[in-house]
Design a protein around this motif. Sequence first.
Motif, PDB file in Angstrom:
ATOM      1  N   CYS A 132     -21.350  -8.072 -74.884  1.00  0.00           N
ATOM      2  CA  CYS A 132     -22.733  -8.140 -75.372  1.00  0.00           C
ATOM      3  C   CYS A 132     -23.626  -7.068 -74.746  1.00  0.00           C
ATOM      4  O   CYS A 132     -24.851  -7.199 -74.748  1.00  0.00           O
ATOM      5  N   LYS A 133     -23.045  -6.014 -74.244  1.00  0.00           N
ATOM      6  CA  LYS A 133     -23.810  -4.937 -73.597  1.00  0.00           C
ATOM      7  C   LYS A 133     -24.731  -4.251 -74.615  1.00  0.00           C
ATOM      8  O   LYS A 133     -24.295  -3.847 -75.700  1.00  0.00           O
ATOM      9  N   VAL A 134     -26.016  -4.148 -74.288  1.00  0.00           N
ATOM     10  CA  VAL A 134     -26.998  -3.496 -75.160  1.00  0.00           C
ATOM     11  C   VAL A 134     -27.885  -2.589 -74.319  1.00  0.00           C
ATOM     12  O   VAL A 134     -28.020  -2.762 -73.105  1.00  0.00           O
ATOM     13  N   LEU A 135     -28.497  -1.621 -74.978  1.00  0.00           N
ATOM     14  CA  LEU A 135     -29.373  -0.673 -74.290  1.00  0.00           C
ATOM     15  C   LEU A 135     -30.810  -1.200 -74.297  1.00  0.00           C
ATOM     16  O   LEU A 135     -31.363  -1.510 -75.345  1.00  0.00           O
ATOM     17  N   LYS A 136     -31.386  -1.296 -73.121  1.00  0.00           N
ATOM     18  CA  LYS A 136     -32.783  -1.720 -72.975  1.00  0.00           C
ATOM     19  C   LYS A 136     -33.664  -0.478 -72.942  1.00  0.00           C
ATOM     20  O   LYS A 136     -33.560   0.348 -72.043  1.00  0.00           O
ATOM     21  N   ARG A 137     -34.549  -0.359 -73.943  1.00  0.00           N
ATOM     22  CA  ARG A 137     -35.412   0.813 -74.040  1.00  0.00           C
ATOM     23  C   ARG A 137     -36.659   0.689 -73.167  1.00  0.00           C
ATOM     24  O   ARG A 137     -37.165   1.686 -72.654  1.00  0.00           O
ATOM     25  N   SER A 138     -37.161  -0.533 -73.015  1.00  0.00           N
ATOM     26  CA  SER A 138     -38.340  -0.728 -72.175  1.00  0.00           C
ATOM     27  C   SER A 138     -38.402  -2.181 -71.741  1.00  0.00           C
ATOM     28  O   SER A 138     -37.763  -3.059 -72.335  1.00  0.00           O
ATOM     29  N   GLY A 139     -39.194  -2.435 -70.691  1.00  0.00           N
ATOM     30  CA  GLY A 139     -39.364  -3.787 -70.201  1.00  0.00           C
ATOM     31  C   GLY A 139     -38.444  -4.101 -69.037  1.00  0.00           C
ATOM     32  O   GLY A 139     -37.612  -3.288 -68.632  1.00  0.00           O
TER      33      GLY A 139
END
Length: 373
Positions: A331-338
Amino acid sequence: MNMMVQGTSVVGTVPSALPLDQIGPWNSARQMLVCSNVIDEAPDVKTFTFVVEGGGWFSYMPGQFITVELRAKGGDLHRTYTVSSSPSRPYSLSITIKAQINSIGTRWMFDNVKPGSRIRAYGPSGHFTLARNPGNKYLFISAGSGITPMMSMLRWLADCAPGTDVVFLNSARRPEDIIFREELELFAKRMPNLSLGFLPEARSAANPWAGLMGRIDRHKLAMLAPDFMSRELFCCGPDPFMKAVSSIVRAEGFDMGHYHQESFGATSIAESVHKQAQDVATKGKATGLTVSFLGSGEEKVCEPGQTILETARAANVRIPAACESGICGTCKVLKRSGEVEMRHNGGISDQEINAGFVLACCSRPTSAVEIEA
């Protein structure tokens, strides 16, 4: 006449044999796998071999795993399987899996995956490998289908370092349930420092047995691996088996820094993840925080204690997931902000975290968050 399809092997075709430097490695984000062969290994055990659709080779460490996506009738399933092949033979990749009585995903594969079938997969992932934990001599101890990562590591050693000192122990219910038995016995003839030990729990009329029997204990371990205290120890199998092995060696004063075990979604880890969610909810974190899924254009308010994965499902945004315990990395995803609070169990590397990736199953927002999904 056979059709030629570069880099793939399906029914009626012959794969290309281009050198590795002329083709790229498998990219799980955009390339499918094509089943090239299915082999019966033991009762309810099959090996599925795959090649890269469109051409490619596999880069992984022996002992790692992949997550496969199965288009079952009731909806997509994600299942994590250890790679049983060796990266020393990179043109194909194999997984060897056992179908339990209540298996859903594995039974679906048995019934539906044939030579020529296309499968979406993710990975490879995992830290259970001698590449990360090298030793001068090894003890591989497994039960049932827990033999698969051990076989990957042994096959790599057989190709690249056949003189390595290895004790290879496997427990099984009956002699005929010992997976890879014939290949292991062949390795024992070709690897001068390989010692095999099989421990079936019961005799069988179909396959006579005259060796040791029963469950692993201190006495049997000392007989089969007298110097186990000085070996790099890798253990894989059902949770009760791994607990028994770790208890035995710990009681003997074994340095547990040299003990490594593989487990996917063990109960204790699942319970720990659930407790973490309760703790976060109690603290009031994630209340009223918005998660924006940039790829799908959806937004959803995250409920107290909810993970990014749970929020995605509530917003009908699809993020692949398998173990949901922070282990497999599917479930690895890229976090763009926050900002998020992430409590994982080894399914993501420090380099990936520094690059902005998070595991959706065990990440809870502490501010508004934007995710590439």
